[in-house]
Design an enzyme around this catalytic site. Sequence first.
Site, short mmCIF file in Angstrom:
data_model
loop_
_atom_site.label_atom_id
_atom_site.label_comp_id
_atom_site.label_asym_id
_atom_site.label_seq_id
_atom_site.Cartn_x
_atom_site.Cartn_y
_atom_site.Cartn_z
N HIS A 3 0.80 -1.22 0.00
CA HIS A 3 0.00 0.00 0.00
C HIS A 3 0.84 1.27 0.00
O HIS A 3 0.55 2.20 -0.76
CB HIS A 3 -0.95 0.01 1.21
CG HIS A 3 -1.94 -1.11 1.19
ND1 HIS A 3 -1.68 -2.32 1.81
CD2 HIS A 3 -3.16 -1.20 0.62
CE1 HIS A 3 -2.73 -3.11 1.62
NE2 HIS A 3 -3.64 -2.47 0.91
N GLU A 79 2.31 -1.00 7.89
CA GLU A 79 3.41 -1.15 6.93
C GLU A 79 4.60 -0.28 7.30
O GLU A 79 5.75 -0.67 7.06
CB GLU A 79 2.90 -0.85 5.52
CG GLU A 79 1.87 -1.89 5.07
CD GLU A 79 1.44 -1.75 3.62
OE1 GLU A 79 1.94 -0.86 2.91
OE2 GLU A 79 0.59 -2.57 3.19
N ARG A 167 -23.01 15.93 13.86
CA ARG A 167 -23.33 17.01 12.93
C ARG A 167 -24.69 16.73 12.29
O ARG A 167 -24.89 15.65 11.72
CB ARG A 167 -22.26 17.14 11.85
CG ARG A 167 -20.99 17.81 12.33
CD ARG A 167 -20.03 18.05 11.15
NE ARG A 167 -18.95 18.97 11.51
CZ ARG A 167 -17.77 18.60 11.98
NH1 ARG A 167 -17.52 17.30 12.17
NH2 ARG A 167 -16.86 19.49 12.28
N ARG A 222 -16.96 23.84 17.93
CA ARG A 222 -18.28 23.23 17.88
C ARG A 222 -19.24 23.76 18.92
O ARG A 222 -20.44 23.48 18.85
CB ARG A 222 -18.13 21.71 18.01
CG ARG A 222 -17.40 21.04 16.85
CD ARG A 222 -18.17 21.11 15.55
NE ARG A 222 -19.50 20.56 15.70
CZ ARG A 222 -19.78 19.25 15.78
NH1 ARG A 222 -18.81 18.36 15.68
NH2 ARG A 222 -21.03 18.85 15.92
#
Length: 251
Positions: A3, A79, A167, A222
Amino acid sequence: MYHIGFGREDLGSQMPAMALLSGDPDRARLIAQTYLQDVVGLSENRGLNSYLGKLPNGRVVLSATTGMGAPSLSIVVNELVQVGIRQMIRVGTCGSIQAEVPAGSIVISRAALCRQGAANDIAPVEYPASADPFLTVALIQAARELNIEHYAGITASVDTFYEGQERTDSANPHLLRRLQGITEEYRRLNILNYEMECGTLFKMAGVYNFAAGCVCGVVAQRVGGEQIVLELKDNAVENAIKVAVRAAECF
């Protein structure tokens, strides 16, 4: 590695121990091009941009993209450990849920409330999601030295940007009952912010035996609303990067 697109043999004779992790490939590139020297592009496989370079003090590090969310991060981190990385700092963005933590500041996560499916494949739900204490102290000290407004505490690390962070201004205004009011509940638990990766990173660090830390620029407040404060985003991200780079030099 399948990857990340590079292996241990691509890292040269000066093996890096530290990686600066960014969800955004543009941020990984920005760190490499702006803050590192003698930069070598390792891979842009699957949009997981990775760069090898030197900090101002000569230490060799990676700037690597993890992608958005914990499942993608878990692949990259696994990895990276396989190629020899033993220290990782997530450099991200977050939304504050405490009134005293404003947009434009940074949050240094010392632990996470981990509500992530990927983490459950790494360790049991009860397994602590905690940052390396010495790396966390290095991040705090870096913020102090740079005179950057910072807050250290517990982060809510969740899987979704919209529903999981309560949200309602999205394609789905109808939240599950278990998510309705969860932000206020977390606020009362003295949780500082929402983000989407560090809980899994911290659990992986415990299981895989490497040091992990997390610093995020606050791009939304928020308490006052759900919107990202675009005019403060770049400064918040820049400050998070500066703190991570300074801590990586000193750790």
